[in-house]
Design an enzyme around this catalytic site. Sequence first.
Site, PDB file in Angstrom:
ATOM      1  N   SER A 142       0.822  -1.200   0.000  1.00 52.48           N
ATOM      2  CA  SER A 142       0.000   0.000   0.000  1.00 52.48           C
ATOM      3  C   SER A 142       0.860   1.254   0.000  1.00 52.48           C
ATOM      4  CB  SER A 142      -0.959  -0.038   1.192  1.00 52.48           C
ATOM      5  OG  SER A 142      -1.909   0.996   1.107  1.00 52.48           O
ATOM      6  N   ASP A 287      -3.100   6.597  -3.240  1.00 52.10           N
ATOM      7  CA  ASP A 287      -1.846   6.011  -2.770  1.00 52.10           C
ATOM      8  C   ASP A 287      -1.396   4.975  -3.798  1.00 52.10           C
ATOM      9  OD1 ASP A 287      -3.778   4.100  -2.201  1.00 52.10           O
ATOM     10  OD2 ASP A 287      -2.870   3.483  -0.319  1.00 52.10           O
ATOM     11  N   ASP A 291      -6.087   2.243  -3.219  1.00 49.45           N
ATOM     12  CA  ASP A 291      -7.252   1.960  -2.389  1.00 49.45           C
ATOM     13  C   ASP A 291      -7.629   3.162  -1.521  1.00 49.45           C
ATOM     14  OD1 ASP A 291      -5.142   1.731  -0.564  1.00 49.45           O
ATOM     15  OD2 ASP A 291      -5.872  -0.129   0.335  1.00 49.45           O
TER      16      ASP A 291
END
Length: 550
Positions: A142, A287, A291
């Site tokens: 992430s 990002d 998400d």
Amino acid sequence: MRRRAQEWLEQDPDPETAAELREILASGDETALAARFGARLEFGTAGLRGELGAGPNRMNRVTVMRAAAGLAARLRRDGDGAGVVIGFDARHKSERFALDTAAVLTGAGLRAWLMPRPLPTPVLAFAVRHLGAAAGVMVTASHNPPRDNGYKVYWGDGAQIVPPLDAEISAEIDAVGRVDALPLGEGWAVLGEEIVEAYLDALSGLPLGEARDVRVVYTPLHGVGRDVLLRAFDRAGFPAPEVVAEQAEPDPDFPTVAFPNPEEPGAMDLALAAARRSGADLVIANDPDADRCAVAVPDGGGWRTLTGDEVGGLLAEHVLRRTGGPDRLVVTTIVSSSLAASVARAHGARFARTLTGFKWIMKAGGPGDRLVFGYEEALGYSVGGDGGVVVRDKDGIGAALAVAALAAEAARDGRTLADLLDEQARRYGLHATAQLSVRVADPALIGGAMARLRAEPPVELAGRPVERFEDLADGVDGLPPAEGVRLWLAARDEDGPARVVVRPSGTEPKLKCYLEVVRPVGDDVAADRAAAAADLEALRGALAGALGLA
């Protein structure tokens, strides 16, 4: 540890990590050895996440193959032959880890689908339900630093796993022997662009309204969101966003940002500069795995970056104005603003609050509830229409569409998103939120700070008496036990009550504190916002002192 390192080396299929480990063994660097073999990455509800490198305390091919074998064993226990869909982003080794996962799963006799290329996490989460898979794996870290990678697991409902599944999979991982003894299969299915088209088709069901005239500057922060977002905007009829050129291409080294997280100071500077040059109406940032969605708007001659709670409140109202039915459910977490509860009540919808994380948001409600919107303050949103949410996880692409639609609708009516926020403050009261986030080199410092807070809870913070202290480990509001504490603070002067939640981050070496001040609004909303901001800043300083982090 040298013996364990040698055993690891014998089964490591990766020449890079094998060379790294040989060099450590040859140099006698016991510190480096202990960092890799003195502990191991724990598999939990966030799956795995950590720094790339050799050893069980690093992300590498051996760690990933063991995780895949443990997942396969847990699925086979249920006799579930529905298969697993595997996605990956553009980080270092993400595609390799995805291929290793496919080989292990097919070698265990399971069906596997592999995404066609690096794609956003919400596409993977959508694909699990769309394909009727038993589980999903997303290889991503992430918004973590470039040296990290991760392994996120979804179950057949398209949501991230929660206890006791995490412990069951972890136990199966512990039972895995050497990875060079695992049977590796071939013949997994590689999906085509039809899976992206299916996701985009599903986004067409979002409540976007009719207005489309909005100029957007967009940055994917060197991640994988650009192409899917541009296609989503085109299909929905929005003008093509201006993409920040310096951050447009996927780059696992994230060269223009210190941390590839739109929450971090400076991460959106290039996008804001481009917006000032072009006279844009809106800045949107994803990002790296797309998400999360960050938003900035023109305000008083400058630019204002909205908090996750501000965007969450706006989107909650936007969705509830365009959907119907008393079974609609809005969900957020115990660290997010209390505004969403007021919005849901005003629109005759149901509301629930969960522990931190979308894995919990998606488990909220019961058989009679229809989840139409869920959000958490960390820039995560899942937007739905009358059919419910499209993705059962954070979806930065769908959220970007909804924000653009809301901004276009406001502009058509001669207003801005800042105006809409002021209208909400007048209607529901000003819910001002802020964070205190402390990154540490030694995770033990986090445990020490939490222990001090529990042993000697403050009796007041910034002149506000602490009316109630709750340890989340005891379970609060009917929720499962969790790591963290919550403090309820009394009203002061013209201010309403305040709330503070302190917890360790689940994915980074951070201590995170969430503050909220609620106050009525008078004739001058700007003055009330300034007063609330000053109050939050005072609370931040007092809390840092109470934690020993001032």
